[in-house]
Scaffold this motif. Structure first.
Motif, PDB file in Angstrom:
ATOM      1  N   PRO A  50       0.823  -1.204   0.000  1.00 23.30           N
ATOM      2  CA  PRO A  50       0.000   0.000   0.000  1.00 23.30           C
ATOM      3  C   PRO A  50       0.862   1.262   0.000  1.00 23.30           C
ATOM      4  N   GLY A  51       0.283   2.343  -0.432  1.00 26.67           N
ATOM      5  CA  GLY A  51       0.980   3.610  -0.557  1.00 26.67           C
ATOM      6  C   GLY A  51       0.954   4.067  -1.993  1.00 26.67           C
ATOM      7  N   ASP A  52       1.266   5.335  -2.196  1.00 26.75           N
ATOM      8  CA  ASP A  52       1.254   5.872  -3.563  1.00 26.75           C
ATOM      9  C   ASP A  52       2.471   6.739  -3.841  1.00 26.75           C
ATOM     10  N   GLU A  53       3.479   6.612  -2.984  1.00 21.86           N
ATOM     11  CA  GLU A  53       4.717   7.356  -3.196  1.00 21.86           C
ATOM     12  C   GLU A  53       5.796   6.383  -3.639  1.00 21.86           C
ATOM     13  N   GLY A  54       6.529   6.775  -4.666  1.00 23.73           N
ATOM     14  CA  GLY A  54       7.577   5.886  -5.138  1.00 23.73           C
ATOM     15  C   GLY A  54       8.621   6.630  -5.934  1.00 23.73           C
ATOM     16  N   ARG A  55       9.294   5.897  -6.803  1.00 25.06           N
ATOM     17  CA  ARG A  55      10.341   6.496  -7.629  1.00 25.06           C
ATOM     18  C   ARG A  55       9.736   7.031  -8.919  1.00 25.06           C
ATOM     19  N   SER A  56      10.329   8.113  -9.407  1.00 27.84           N
ATOM     20  CA  SER A  56       9.826   8.784 -10.595  1.00 27.84           C
ATOM     21  C   SER A  56      10.819   8.615 -11.746  1.00 27.84           C
ATOM     22  N   PHE A  57      10.282   8.438 -12.963  1.00 29.74           N
ATOM     23  CA  PHE A  57      11.120   8.190 -14.134  1.00 29.74           C
ATOM     24  C   PHE A  57      10.627   9.006 -15.322  1.00 29.74           C
ATOM     25  N   VAL A  58      11.586   9.435 -16.145  1.00 26.24           N
ATOM     26  CA  VAL A  58      11.244  10.209 -17.339  1.00 26.24           C
ATOM     27  C   VAL A  58      10.740   9.297 -18.447  1.00 26.24           C
ATOM     28  N   SER A  59      11.316   8.106 -18.570  1.00 29.80           N
ATOM     29  CA  SER A  59      10.936   7.210 -19.665  1.00 29.80           C
ATOM     30  C   SER A  59      10.178   5.997 -19.149  1.00 29.80           C
ATOM     31  N   ARG A  60       9.309   5.478 -20.005  1.00 30.54           N
ATOM     32  CA  ARG A  60       8.536   4.294 -19.640  1.00 30.54           C
ATOM     33  C   ARG A  60       9.446   3.074 -19.510  1.00 30.54           C
ATOM     34  N   ASP A  61      10.451   2.971 -20.377  1.00 33.45           N
ATOM     35  CA  ASP A  61      11.368   1.828 -20.321  1.00 33.45           C
ATOM     36  C   ASP A  61      12.090   1.757 -18.979  1.00 33.45           C
ATOM     37  N   ALA A  62      12.558   2.909 -18.502  1.00 33.35           N
ATOM     38  CA  ALA A  62      13.256   2.937 -17.211  1.00 33.35           C
ATOM     39  C   ALA A  62      12.304   2.555 -16.079  1.00 33.35           C
ATOM     40  N   ALA A  63      11.069   3.031 -16.161  1.00 31.89           N
ATOM     41  CA  ALA A  63      10.081   2.700 -15.130  1.00 31.89           C
ATOM     42  C   ALA A  63       9.756   1.207 -15.148  1.00 31.89           C
ATOM     43  N   MET A  64       9.665   0.623 -16.344  1.00 32.28           N
ATOM     44  CA  MET A  64       9.355  -0.804 -16.448  1.00 32.28           C
ATOM     45  C   MET A  64      10.493  -1.651 -15.885  1.00 32.28           C
ATOM     46  N   ARG A  65      11.732  -1.225 -16.130  1.00 32.03           N
ATOM     47  CA  ARG A  65      12.874  -1.955 -15.561  1.00 32.03           C
ATOM     48  C   ARG A  65      12.830  -1.900 -14.035  1.00 32.03           C
ATOM     49  N   ALA A  66      12.534  -0.726 -13.496  1.00 31.37           N
ATOM     50  CA  ALA A  66      12.465  -0.577 -12.035  1.00 31.37           C
ATOM     51  C   ALA A  66      11.313  -1.393 -11.459  1.00 31.37           C
ATOM     52  N   LEU A  67      10.206  -1.460 -12.175  1.00 27.77           N
ATOM     53  CA  LEU A  67       9.057  -2.244 -11.725  1.00 27.77           C
ATOM     54  C   LEU A  67       9.432  -3.718 -11.575  1.00 27.77           C
ATOM     55  N   GLY A  68      10.346  -4.184 -12.416  1.00 32.30           N
ATOM     56  CA  GLY A  68      10.723  -5.590 -12.408  1.00 32.30           C
ATOM     57  C   GLY A  68      11.868  -5.941 -11.473  1.00 32.30           C
ATOM     58  N   GLU A  69      12.336  -5.000 -10.675  1.00 34.04           N
ATOM     59  CA  GLU A  69      13.454  -5.265  -9.771  1.00 34.04           C
ATOM     60  C   GLU A  69      12.957  -5.448  -8.340  1.00 34.04           C
ATOM     61  N   ILE A  70      13.302  -6.580  -7.762  1.00 32.62           N
ATOM     62  CA  ILE A  70      13.046  -6.824  -6.337  1.00 32.62           C
ATOM     63  C   ILE A  70      14.410  -7.002  -5.683  1.00 32.62           C
ATOM     64  N   ALA A  71      14.690  -6.193  -4.681  1.00 31.47           N
ATOM     65  CA  ALA A  71      16.022  -6.224  -4.058  1.00 31.47           C
ATOM     66  C   ALA A  71      15.911  -6.338  -2.546  1.00 31.47           C
ATOM     67  N   ASP A  72      16.808  -7.143  -1.975  1.00 37.47           N
ATOM     68  CA  ASP A  72      16.958  -7.268  -0.524  1.00 37.47           C
ATOM     69  C   ASP A  72      15.661  -7.642   0.189  1.00 37.47           C
ATOM     70  N   LEU A  73      14.908  -8.561  -0.391  1.00 35.20           N
ATOM     71  CA  LEU A  73      13.665  -9.006   0.237  1.00 35.20           C
ATOM     72  C   LEU A  73      13.983 -10.111   1.242  1.00 35.20           C
ATOM     73  N   ALA A  74      13.698  -9.857   2.521  1.00 32.04           N
ATOM     74  CA  ALA A  74      13.927 -10.869   3.562  1.00 32.04           C
ATOM     75  C   ALA A  74      12.882 -11.973   3.418  1.00 32.04           C
ATOM     76  N   LEU A  75      13.356 -13.210   3.269  1.00 37.45           N
ATOM     77  CA  LEU A  75      12.445 -14.328   3.040  1.00 37.45           C
ATOM     78  C   LEU A  75      12.150 -15.128   4.296  1.00 37.45           C
ATOM     79  N   ILE A  76      13.202 -15.690   4.897  1.00 37.53           N
ATOM     80  CA  ILE A  76      12.982 -16.619   6.010  1.00 37.53           C
ATOM     81  C   ILE A  76      14.284 -16.792   6.780  1.00 37.53           C
ATOM     82  N   GLY A  77      14.156 -17.098   8.040  1.00 32.78           N
ATOM     83  CA  GLY A  77      15.328 -17.396   8.859  1.00 32.78           C
ATOM     84  C   GLY A  77      15.842 -18.793   8.575  1.00 32.78           C
ATOM     85  N   ALA A  78      17.130 -18.943   8.406  1.00 36.36           N
ATOM     86  CA  ALA A  78      17.721 -20.254   8.101  1.00 36.36           C
ATOM     87  C   ALA A  78      17.468 -21.243   9.227  1.00 36.36           C
TER      88      ALA A  78
END
Length: 196
Positions: free
Chosen positions: A119-147
């Motif tokens: 939820p929320g409506d604040e995020g990163r802003s991009f000039v081009s659609r291609d750059a925004a689509m690349r950012a949309l597809g990036e998931i980084a540093d997502l904590a999954l589970i304790g070993a």
């Protein structure tokens, strides 16, 4: 009396006429196959006792979805992530079951694209659609589970799927989106090893 050749033009013409629509359908199908969502890469790493995940997804929206985006309609992506035992039965519980929601929207007044996590409506802003689509597809540093919560002698894998969430479209668009295949965009489930 000579026998008519099987390759006589009068016999070939009907076959060619029947083949043309099939070839045209094939070319349309291959063009449509370029549209879709795909999980391209998933990597995990163990930091202290926690598994973290990075993922790269490729979003190729249909022309209808892109037209809606260009006209100010936000597009919402649902990313489902599970951690399961390798070879687990369908009815076995997942060790992790996450649902992440991301959105992309175009703001005509500023002529910029925004990518944000719901939820929320604040995020990163991009000039081009291609750059925004690349950012949309990036998931980084997502904590999954304790070993320590996993069995040491069991192999695990990540199951991941991304799909366009039709339920988040404006109400007037939904009936068409349910009926047209160009709106039913999903990567399908893919499996990736959970490794330190």
């Amino acid at each position: 009396m000579s026998q008519r050749s099987p390759y006589h033009p009068r016999r070939i013409l009907p076959a060619v006429l029947l083949l043309v629509p099939v070839l045209l359908l094939g070319s349309f199908a291959s063009a449509a196959a370029k549209d879709g969502l795909r999980v391209e890469q998933v990597e995990t790493r163990l930091v202290d006792d926690t598994f973290f995940m990075d993922a790269l997804l490729d979003y190729r929206f249909s022309s209808e979805a892109l037209d809606a985006l260009e006209n100010g309609v936000p597009l919402t992506i649902l990313v489902q992530i599970q951690v399961r035992r390798v070879g687990a039965w369908l009815w076995e519980d997942s060790r992790v079951d996450l649902q992440l929601r991301y959105a992309i929207r175009y703001k005509p007044l500023s002529e910029r694209y925004e990518v944000y996590r719901l939820p929320g409506d604040e995020g990163r802003s991009f000039v081009s659609r291609d750059a925004a689509m690349r950012a949309l597809g990036e998931i980084a540093d997502l904590a999954l589970i304790g070993a320590s919560s996993l069995d040491a002698d069991t192999d695990y894998e990540i199951h991941i799927r991304a799909s366009l969430d039709i339920e988040e479209l404006p109400l007037p668009l939904r009936p068409m989106a349910y009926l047209k295949p160009s709106w039913k965009l999903s990567s399908g489930w893919s499996k990736w090893p959970l490794t330190p």
